[in-house]
Design a protein around this motif. Sequence first.
Motif, PDB file in Angstrom:
ATOM      1  N   ALA B  91     -36.090 -62.956 -66.292  1.00  0.00           N
ATOM      2  CA  ALA B  91     -35.911 -62.017 -65.189  1.00  0.00           C
ATOM      3  C   ALA B  91     -37.216 -61.883 -64.434  1.00  0.00           C
ATOM      4  N   SER B  92     -37.103 -61.641 -63.115  1.00  0.00           N
ATOM      5  CA  SER B  92     -38.256 -61.300 -62.286  1.00  0.00           C
ATOM      6  C   SER B  92     -38.200 -59.796 -62.090  1.00  0.00           C
ATOM      7  N   VAL B  93     -39.225 -59.089 -62.533  1.00  0.00           N
ATOM      8  CA  VAL B  93     -39.171 -57.625 -62.597  1.00  0.00           C
ATOM      9  C   VAL B  93     -40.315 -57.011 -61.797  1.00  0.00           C
ATOM     10  N   ASN B  94     -40.242 -55.700 -61.554  1.00  0.00           N
ATOM     11  CA  ASN B  94     -41.310 -55.030 -60.811  1.00  0.00           C
ATOM     12  C   ASN B  94     -42.357 -54.418 -61.730  1.00  0.00           C
ATOM     13  N   GLN B  95     -42.005 -54.159 -62.987  1.00  0.00           N
ATOM     14  CA  GLN B  95     -42.947 -53.530 -63.920  1.00  0.00           C
ATOM     15  C   GLN B  95     -42.458 -53.758 -65.344  1.00  0.00           C
ATOM     16  N   VAL B  96     -43.349 -53.571 -66.303  1.00  0.00           N
ATOM     17  CA  VAL B  96     -42.981 -53.790 -67.706  1.00  0.00           C
ATOM     18  C   VAL B  96     -43.321 -52.560 -68.540  1.00  0.00           C
ATOM     19  N   PRO B  97     -42.526 -52.278 -69.597  1.00  0.00           N
ATOM     20  CA  PRO B  97     -42.807 -51.119 -70.449  1.00  0.00           C
ATOM     21  C   PRO B  97     -44.217 -51.219 -71.037  1.00  0.00           C
ATOM     22  N   PHE B 229     -39.556 -60.000 -56.062  1.00  0.00           N
ATOM     23  CA  PHE B 229     -40.131 -61.353 -56.023  1.00  0.00           C
ATOM     24  C   PHE B 229     -41.650 -61.272 -56.113  1.00  0.00           C
ATOM     25  N   ASP B 230     -42.140 -60.587 -57.126  1.00  0.00           N
ATOM     26  CA  ASP B 230     -43.580 -60.337 -57.214  1.00  0.00           C
ATOM     27  C   ASP B 230     -44.311 -61.270 -58.172  1.00  0.00           C
ATOM     28  N   GLY B 231     -43.614 -62.259 -58.734  1.00  0.00           N
ATOM     29  CA  GLY B 231     -44.282 -63.134 -59.691  1.00  0.00           C
ATOM     30  C   GLY B 231     -44.539 -62.458 -61.028  1.00  0.00           C
ATOM     31  N   ASN B 232     -43.666 -61.499 -61.385  1.00  0.00           N
ATOM     32  CA  ASN B 232     -43.809 -60.764 -62.642  1.00  0.00           C
ATOM     33  C   ASN B 232     -42.598 -61.149 -63.495  1.00  0.00           C
ATOM     34  N   TYR B 233     -42.803 -62.030 -64.494  1.00  0.00           N
ATOM     35  CA  TYR B 233     -41.661 -62.612 -65.199  1.00  0.00           C
ATOM     36  C   TYR B 233     -41.574 -62.176 -66.658  1.00  0.00           C
ATOM     37  N   ILE B 234     -40.334 -61.959 -67.108  1.00  0.00           N
ATOM     38  CA  ILE B 234     -40.060 -61.641 -68.509  1.00  0.00           C
ATOM     39  C   ILE B 234     -39.182 -62.749 -69.082  1.00  0.00           C
ATOM     40  N   LEU B 235     -39.572 -63.274 -70.247  1.00  0.00           N
ATOM     41  CA  LEU B 235     -38.773 -64.312 -70.912  1.00  0.00           C
ATOM     42  C   LEU B 235     -38.373 -63.794 -72.282  1.00  0.00           C
ATOM     43  N   ARG B 236     -37.132 -64.074 -72.681  1.00  0.00           N
ATOM     44  CA  ARG B 236     -36.710 -63.670 -74.015  1.00  0.00           C
ATOM     45  C   ARG B 236     -36.438 -64.905 -74.851  1.00  0.00           C
ATOM     46  N   THR B 237     -36.907 -64.849 -76.096  1.00  0.00           N
ATOM     47  CA  THR B 237     -36.767 -66.017 -76.968  1.00  0.00           C
ATOM     48  C   THR B 237     -36.788 -65.549 -78.421  1.00  0.00           C
TER      49      THR B 237
END
Lengths: 430, 407
Positions: B91-97, B229-237
């Motif tokens: 996901a491309s997100v605006n902020q992270v916890p 579209f800020d280049g802030n990416y979350i990957l789950r694995t």
Amino acid sequence: MISYYLDLALRSLKRNKVLTALMVLAIAVGIGTSMTTLTVMHVLSGDPIPQKSADLFRVGLNVFPDDNFRPGDKVPDNLTRRDAEALLRDARADRQAMMSAGTMVVTPAQGDPLSLEARYTTADFFAMFAVPFRFGHGWDRGDDGHHARVAVISAALNDQLFGGRDSTGSMLQVGGQSLRIVGVLDDWSMNPRFYDLSNGRFGDSEQVFVPLATALDLHLATSGTMNCWGNVPDEHAADAPCLWLQYWAELDAPSTRRAYRQYLQNYMAQQRQAGRFTHPGQIRLLDVMQWLDAKGVVPSDVRLQVWLALGFLGICLLNTVGLLLAKFLRRSGEISVRRALGASRRAIFMQCLVEAGVVGLAGGVCGLALAGLGLVLVRHQPTDYAGLIRMDPSMLLATFVLALLSSLLAGLLPAWRAMHVAPAVALKSN
Amino acid sequence: MDILPILATLRRHKVTATLLILQIALTCAIVCNAVFLITQRLHRMDMPSGVAEHELVHLRLADIGRRDDEKARTAEDLALLRQIPGVTEVASVNQVPFGNSSNNSGIKLDPKQSQSTLNMTTYFGENLAQAFGVQLVSGRMLQPDDYMDFDAVVHAAQAGDLKHLPSVIVITQALAERLWPGQSALGKQIYLGSEVPLRVVGVVRGLVRPSIWDDAMAQYTGILPVRVFDGNYILRTAPGERDRVLKAAIAALKKSDPHRVVIAQHIWDDMRSDFFRQDRAMAVLLVGVCIALLVVTALGIVGLGSFWVAQRRRQIGVRRALGATRANILHYFQTENFLLATIGIGLGMVLAYGINLFLMQHYELPRLPAIYFPVGAVALWLIGQVAVLGPALRAAAVPPVVATRSV
């Protein structure tokens, strides 16, 4: 006489090594923890710019529209662009600058692009904060007006990009645009970074400085708090209802300070008449130390640690008082013999205090070593101020004064009791 | 054991006894509060995040200045990242916890309210809930057709065009309970600012906000259907794959454009430990101080106890000669210590309460739970008894014959 007392004290301390070690250790641990936390406090609450801190003022205006105004609320820290530009145009202070933090990506001639911390500001910034230059100079007010494509870089960035040579006149590639380097700073860091506390309070200064107007033209990213009300398509627009710019004024004389305060009040009255708000609209003018105090720049954890350490020292002292008392009173017989041979109460008192003082000095020396160890631990803590913590000569002196004072204080009561030993009774009971 | 003779003896050593009592009282007061502070910090470090903590990788790229192609670029990046073996969601997100930059907004229950009801954080990003592994409690997650592009939303907000603004929101259980206690939040309306009405379509178990300034509001969170579209990416694995996935992701992004700058890259557990590092440092320090305090106090008891025993050798000898057993002498010193400790503890409790009141006022700490008082008392009694055991045994070993010797 003192040397005789010293000799007596050393003999007495040697007689019971375990107990002496216990007392010295107790004082050392108390002094060590107290001095560690007090040094941290001393460094963090220091004046970052002592020669000018009384002349530099952070300007705050409460221009909230009536809907967002709550009586009793603090005056916001930052200004809107509209107000900051108006104050800057009037230029009523000796020097003034508006500013914001930001980040930019610089593409060097070789190697990977760099993401850098930047400050977007106006010409007076450098003179106002007494920023030292290694090469070149800052930009002037004309450059602000022309949105000149210029930049000032830090010594560290100059070393990294240009190998430390005079890079003035060279170009800095920022997002497809070129900025001409007009100045390279000498080593400069303000700790705490008082002019903008919202982006990390301690640490190195920014790496690039660019005129604010130029940064806005190039749409460079700003950082820091952005507080808006109403619908805001562009937070950086000239009339956007957003608080985001820091504003500093240099006011060198008491008369200019009074005049400036009056000027700000007039400005607010004009705004009220123009219909922006109907509330009184407070102003706030704080010099550097007042500003740091208002922002609570010393972390509350550090204050808590100081209280804890002082409590600890108190317990260690109680401990020492008890042990000294027991020690002196056990020597009632010896004291009585001295009294019977003609020593005055004062002499007994002095003798006991000298013994306490010797314990205190030994505790101070060990305490200093412990404080040194404590500061090493503090420097390895994951805080942004860790690297700044050093013991300076004044704290070194304070350590010994504290150690000596606290041990004398601890010796006071036992010595008092010892001098009141009744020689006849004590001698008879033996 | 007869207490009266002990009290009579103590009366002859008033000052020393008082000092010991004061020391025990201060130690008790400080240790109680310090242990309470430690548990507060540990509790804070355990703050639930609501996300699949051990399965996440976070990447942040710097904005390089070109702004026109960010949508296409983000789509391209997400496609690249999704192809990495082992990646289950992106996901491309605006902020992270537990991050340090955040988007927040005042919300109202009624558009006519003059002040906001509360301040919540707003998460944006398509597929965000799935990528973070947020758990749905009731209602539904946001669907692809709920989503709108960030720039289009900004334009619509400017024009006051409600049709092209988000109309649904997913909120956390904590926020739902705060806004409508005891009721179902589904279908209820909240207002962002005062203009934008949002209908609650789903409630999730939790999703903590970035940059928490008040722990009580840590879970006041809404997820909005906005694409960013800020280049802030979350990957789950899978947990074991994270390091490899992170390396592969950076390699893939750098390969597509060598000029990109990665400003932040971490597996998510590191973000948590980073976020709470000051709490951890403070807890460690407090533990150290507590131990040092208890040791100093115990040593003080040993020191004074030894003195008293030495001072009373003759008296002990006389008692032994008059028929007191070793056990009697041992118990005498143990009881004496118990008495002093009890007075000290009593005083210490009052002091602990006072210090707690001070901390509550200046450091926003809750009240000291009552359980600390009995536990603290038992701990200090035990330490006192252990500390006095050595001197008491030495006293018990004094032979009766001492009574017949002059000093």
